[in-house]
Design an enzyme around this catalytic site. Structure first.
Site, PDB file in Angstrom:
ATOM      1  N   ASN A 117       0.866  -1.178   0.000  1.00 10.53           N
ATOM      2  CA  ASN A 117       0.000   0.000   0.000  1.00 10.53           C
ATOM      3  C   ASN A 117       0.905   1.231   0.000  1.00 10.53           C
ATOM      4  O   ASN A 117       1.476   1.571   1.032  1.00 10.53           O
ATOM      5  CB  ASN A 117      -0.887  -0.054   1.260  1.00 10.53           C
ATOM      6  N   LYS A 136       0.142   4.235  -0.247  1.00 12.27           N
ATOM      7  CA  LYS A 136      -0.512   5.422   0.340  1.00 12.27           C
ATOM      8  C   LYS A 136      -0.303   6.630  -0.572  1.00 12.27           C
ATOM      9  O   LYS A 136      -0.223   6.461  -1.789  1.00 12.27           O
ATOM     10  CB  LYS A 136       0.009   5.671   1.758  1.00 12.27           C
ATOM     11  N   HIS A 156      -9.576   1.201   5.009  1.00 15.30           N
ATOM     12  CA  HIS A 156      -8.303   1.410   5.708  1.00 15.30           C
ATOM     13  C   HIS A 156      -8.524   2.368   6.874  1.00 15.30           C
ATOM     14  O   HIS A 156      -9.316   3.307   6.782  1.00 15.30           O
ATOM     15  CB  HIS A 156      -7.256   1.969   4.732  1.00 15.30           C
ATOM     16  N   GLU A 202      -6.897   4.799   7.908  1.00 15.25           N
ATOM     17  CA  GLU A 202      -6.680   6.223   7.584  1.00 15.25           C
ATOM     18  C   GLU A 202      -7.917   6.804   6.910  1.00 15.25           C
ATOM     19  O   GLU A 202      -8.221   7.988   7.061  1.00 15.25           O
ATOM     20  CB  GLU A 202      -5.422   6.367   6.707  1.00 15.25           C
ATOM     21  N   GLU A 221      -5.317  -4.843  10.748  1.00 15.41           N
ATOM     22  CA  GLU A 221      -4.315  -3.789  10.907  1.00 15.41           C
ATOM     23  C   GLU A 221      -4.584  -3.014  12.192  1.00 15.41           C
ATOM     24  O   GLU A 221      -5.386  -2.065  12.191  1.00 15.41           O
ATOM     25  CB  GLU A 221      -4.384  -2.822   9.713  1.00 15.41           C
ATOM     26  N   GLY A 232       2.507   2.475  10.765  1.00 15.15           N
ATOM     27  CA  GLY A 232       3.448   3.580  10.592  1.00 15.15           C
ATOM     28  C   GLY A 232       4.191   3.968  11.865  1.00 15.15           C
ATOM     29  O   GLY A 232       4.818   5.015  11.913  1.00 15.15           O
ATOM     30  N   SER A 250       3.496  -1.874  10.353  1.00 14.66           N
ATOM     31  CA  SER A 250       4.950  -1.923  10.579  1.00 14.66           C
ATOM     32  C   SER A 250       5.576  -3.258  10.179  1.00 14.66           C
ATOM     33  O   SER A 250       6.484  -3.751  10.854  1.00 14.66           O
ATOM     34  CB  SER A 250       5.284  -1.555  12.031  1.00 14.66           C
TER      35      SER A 250
HETATM   36  P1  PGA Z   1       2.788   0.494   7.632  1.00 12.07           P
HETATM   37  O1  PGA Z   1       1.303   0.647   7.059  1.00 12.07           O
HETATM   38  O2  PGA Z   1       3.357  -0.785   7.051  1.00 12.07           O
HETATM   39  O3  PGA Z   1       3.521   1.717   7.135  1.00 12.07           O
HETATM   40  O4  PGA Z   1       2.689   0.434   9.102  1.00 12.07           O
HETATM   41  C1  PGA Z   1       0.468  -0.462   6.847  1.00 12.07           C
HETATM   42  C2  PGA Z   1      -0.849  -0.006   6.266  1.00 12.07           C
HETATM   43  O5  PGA Z   1      -1.321   1.073   6.638  1.00 12.07           O
HETATM   44  O6  PGA Z   1      -1.445  -0.688   5.419  1.00 12.07           O
END
Ligand code: PGA
Length: 252
Positions: free
Chosen positions: A9, A11, A96, A98, A168, A174, A211
């Protein structure tokens, strides 16, 4: 269907020039190797077309990061499932955290998006997961059950079988702090149980996200109920995404 998947992803990173460079580097690293995982790249909307051109004749699949649920109409700024399908997308990330947090996507809206993606013949990657406060209060399973039920209560078995779930935990996204393999396993087995109770079988892919890095992918994917990963930050660099795929568990 239960399938091993590693999805990147990206983003809101990489413009379409950078996306092309990244995919080329990634293809060179992969060098036509065949992996036991389905590899999916989810660039931003503006890079979907160029990435689709770059991955033609490879085993890499294309995914989008979001979608609207209507097929067309006066919805300024939105992108429909049919548009994504026409670009060659096979996967769409839906719900997601976010999007839930910054764009106020509700469980109801996410349920509509999942149906729209399925109706357009693509696979939704449905994200679920609790935030830090919810985990500290011991409510993580209640939250995930609510998010799961909001979507699956409206899906018959045929449709449900086509959904991929990504657990997640928001506190792991992140932050550099991944869920431990045991924490991931506990939630994945809980989600599989929810699925099994409703549909009578265990064959659903459940990816872990939050992460994921080259040095923790093995321990996470070696858990019996972890079928792969949804990778954010570490998927933006071709080298680290490739390392993640190389290091993932393939036994058993
Ligand atoms: P990250 O994000 O690997 O940067 O923690 C995962 C995600 O949001 O899908």
């Amino acid at each position: 269907m239960r399938k091993r998947i590693i999805a990147g992803n990206w983003k809101m990173h990489l413009n379409h020039f950078e996306a092309v460079q990244t995919v080329r580097r990634f293809k060179n690293l992969m060098n036509e190797e065949v992996f036991q995982y389905e590899i999916v790249l989810c660039p931003s909307f503006t890079s979907l077309y160029v990435v689709s051109e770059e991955i033609k004749n490879t085993s890499i699949k294309l995914g989008a990061q979001n979608v609207f649920y209507e097929p067309e109409g006066a919805f300024t700024g939105e992108v429909s499932p049919l548009m994504l399908k026409a670009l060659g997308c096979e996967y769409v990330i839906v719900g997601h955290s976010e999007r839930r947090k910054y764009f106020w996507e509700s469980d109801e809206m996410i349920a509509k998006k999942v149906i729209a993606v399925l109706d357009a013949g693509m696979t939704p990657i449905l994200c679920v997961g609790e935030n830090l406060e919810e985990r500290q209060k011991g409510m993580e399973k209640d939250v995930v059950r609510r998010q799961f039920t909001a979507v699956f209560e409206g899906l018959d078995k045929e449709k449900a079988d086509k959904v991929v779930i990504a657990y997640e935990p928001v506190w792991a996204i992140g932050t550099g702090v991944n869920a431990t393999p045991e924490q991931a396993q506990e939630m994945h087995s809980f989600i599989r149980e929810l699925f099994t109770r409703k549909y009578g079988h265990t064959e659903v892919s459940i990816l872990y996200g939050g992460s994921v890095k080259p040095d923790n992918i093995y321990s996470l994917t070696s858990m019996p109920d972890v079928d792969g990963a949804l990778v954010g930050g570490a998927s933006i660099k071709a080298e680290s995404f490739y390392e993640i795929i190389k290091n993932a568990y393939i036994g058993g």
